[in-house]
Write an enzyme that holds these catalytic residues in place. Structure first.
Site, PDB file in Angstrom:
ATOM      1  N   ARG A 175      73.261  50.420  49.648  1.00 37.03           N
ATOM      2  CA  ARG A 175      73.146  48.968  49.573  1.00 37.03           C
ATOM      3  C   ARG A 175      72.902  48.600  48.119  1.00 37.03           C
ATOM      4  O   ARG A 175      72.162  49.290  47.415  1.00 37.03           O
ATOM      5  CB  ARG A 175      72.000  48.442  50.458  1.00 37.03           C
ATOM      6  CG  ARG A 175      72.324  48.438  51.938  1.00 37.03           C
ATOM      7  CD  ARG A 175      73.385  47.390  52.259  1.00 37.03           C
ATOM      8  NE  ARG A 175      73.712  47.318  53.670  1.00 37.03           N
ATOM      9  CZ  ARG A 175      74.693  47.995  54.242  1.00 37.03           C
ATOM     10  NH1 ARG A 175      75.425  48.829  53.512  1.00 37.03           N
ATOM     11  NH2 ARG A 175      74.952  47.858  55.519  1.00 37.03           N
ATOM     12  N   GLU A 191      76.554  40.695  46.125  1.00 39.50           N
ATOM     13  CA  GLU A 191      77.977  40.679  46.509  1.00 39.50           C
ATOM     14  C   GLU A 191      78.325  39.355  47.189  1.00 39.50           C
ATOM     15  O   GLU A 191      77.534  38.839  47.975  1.00 39.50           O
ATOM     16  CB  GLU A 191      78.267  41.830  47.485  1.00 39.50           C
ATOM     17  CG  GLU A 191      78.157  43.207  46.897  1.00 39.50           C
ATOM     18  CD  GLU A 191      78.445  44.294  47.943  1.00 39.50           C
ATOM     19  OE1 GLU A 191      78.943  43.958  49.046  1.00 39.50           O
ATOM     20  OE2 GLU A 191      78.173  45.461  47.666  1.00 39.50           O
ATOM     21  N   HIS A 199      82.750  47.813  47.522  1.00 37.35           N
ATOM     22  CA  HIS A 199      82.064  48.113  48.789  1.00 37.35           C
ATOM     23  C   HIS A 199      83.053  48.650  49.831  1.00 37.35           C
ATOM     24  O   HIS A 199      83.130  48.159  50.954  1.00 37.35           O
ATOM     25  CB  HIS A 199      81.352  46.866  49.320  1.00 37.35           C
ATOM     26  CG  HIS A 199      80.261  47.169  50.310  1.00 37.35           C
ATOM     27  ND1 HIS A 199      79.206  46.323  50.521  1.00 37.35           N
ATOM     28  CD2 HIS A 199      80.057  48.223  51.143  1.00 37.35           C
ATOM     29  CE1 HIS A 199      78.409  46.832  51.447  1.00 37.35           C
ATOM     30  NE2 HIS A 199      78.907  47.984  51.842  1.00 37.35           N
TER      31      HIS A 199
END
Length: 341
Positions: A208, A237, A254
């Site tokens: 994360r 993000e 990601h």
């Protein structure tokens, strides 16, 4: 039964439409109170924040997130409201392993890292971290493991983070995001962490974004406390730090877990949980498409990178960081095929 589905979840349409009377597809970040008010279930990804603001007063009884992480779900509110939620642990572990394997090969080829003489530190040794351990050991690397929850349960083979900081040439993060509590991982890699590094390691994050403090990482790159970084998950993000993106060896949107195999696993697991909850017979099949034919190299490492080279994803994001969500939501077909023993 009415189900609302994130419209970027792959391979789901035919299967979910066999299950529900009504299916509505929406952008993950665009679910509204009005949308969910009369829904029985939601099938989501990380972009949908399932909290009181979205769910209060709705008919929603069940939420499946087609992801490993679930920090986008307010689990306390769901428990209070009687909403059952399920995630998909381990669904994309093979995909993240493939990503890390390619990263290690690229560090060997482009950064001169002698893998068999290097020490890899794995922070978080669950479904993903365990696979990374086996893969790295097969490449001849020494591996150190850090997982405080497992160590506190009496399991052996784990060391403190300070040992990784002292001995590792590469440190890779595979933890959940815990913002508070004994096992807090929010900004686990902060300024103090980087000051304590003794071997100027490479840093890899596919867990994360908030596990690593952005400005501390950027400062570590600029001051040479680390040799370089590979970042797939970012703070804030999709509005990622532009200077950090351009500074890192590899920066991807990601997608470490975005192989077709990982995606199909997540979709299948989410729908199986939905069927279990509503007592529906689960007789659907989800199979990812085959790759087009390719003439692969006889060199196993080269063939592995032919199948998946994260440089392509990094180059695309560095050219157009404003397209983070587009690159992620329209990710090309990638399969988990290994040519290495």
């Amino acid at each position: 039964m009415k189900i609302i589905v994130d419209n970027k979840i792959p391979y789901i349409h035919e299967a979910v439409e066999q299950i529900a009377d009504e299916v509505v597809y929406l952008p993950g970040s665009g679910f509204t109170v009005g949308d969910v008010r009369d829904a029985d279930a939601l099938v989501i990804r990380t972009r949908t924040r399932c909290n009181r603001e979205l769910l209060e007063g709705s008919k929603v009884k069940f939420i499946a997130t087609a992801t490993i992480g679930f920090d986008h779900i307010d689990v306390d509110y769901c428990d209070e409201a009687g909403i059952v939620w399920k995630n998909c642990p381990g669904c994309n572990a093979g995909s993240v392993e493939q990503y890390l394997h390619s990263v290690l090969l690229l560090l060997k080829r482009r950064k001169g890292v002698r893998l068999e003489e290097s020490c890899l530190g794995i922070v978080g040794v669950g479904h993903v971290g365990s696979r990374i351990q086996r893969m790295a050991e097969a490449l001849g690397m020494r591996v150190l493991l850090n997982d405080p929850p497992r160590a506190d349960r009496g399991e052996t083979g784990f060391v403190d983070l300070s040992v990784l900081a002292r001995e590792c040439d590469i440190i890779t993060f595979h933890t959940p995001l815990n913002r508070n509590g004994k096992y807090k991982t929010f900004h686990l890699a902060d300024a103090d962490f980087f000051v304590g590094l003794q071997r100027k390691p490479f840093i890899v994050n596919t867990s994360r974004g908030e596990v690593i403090e952005t400005l501390a990482l950027l400062d570590a790159l600029k001051t040479g406390r680390i040799r370089d970084a590979v970042i797939d998950t970012w703070e804030n993000e999709p509005d990622i730090h532009p200077d950090l993106l351009q500074k890192v060896f590899l920066g991807t949107p990601h997608i470490a877990g975005y192989s077709a195999d990982g995606k199909s696993n997540a979709t299948r697991m989410a729908l199986e949980e939905l069927c279990n909850f509503f007592h529906i017979q689960a007789d659907f099949k989800i199979v990812p498409p085959a790759l087009p034919y390719m003439d692969y190299s006889s060199d196993p490492e080269e063939a592995f990178l032919q199948v998946y080279d994260p440089t392509r994803d990094s180059d695309a994001l560095k050219r157009h960081p404003e397209e983070f969500e587009h690159l992620r939501g329209n990710y090309p077909l990638r399969r988990e095929i290994s040519f290495l023993p």
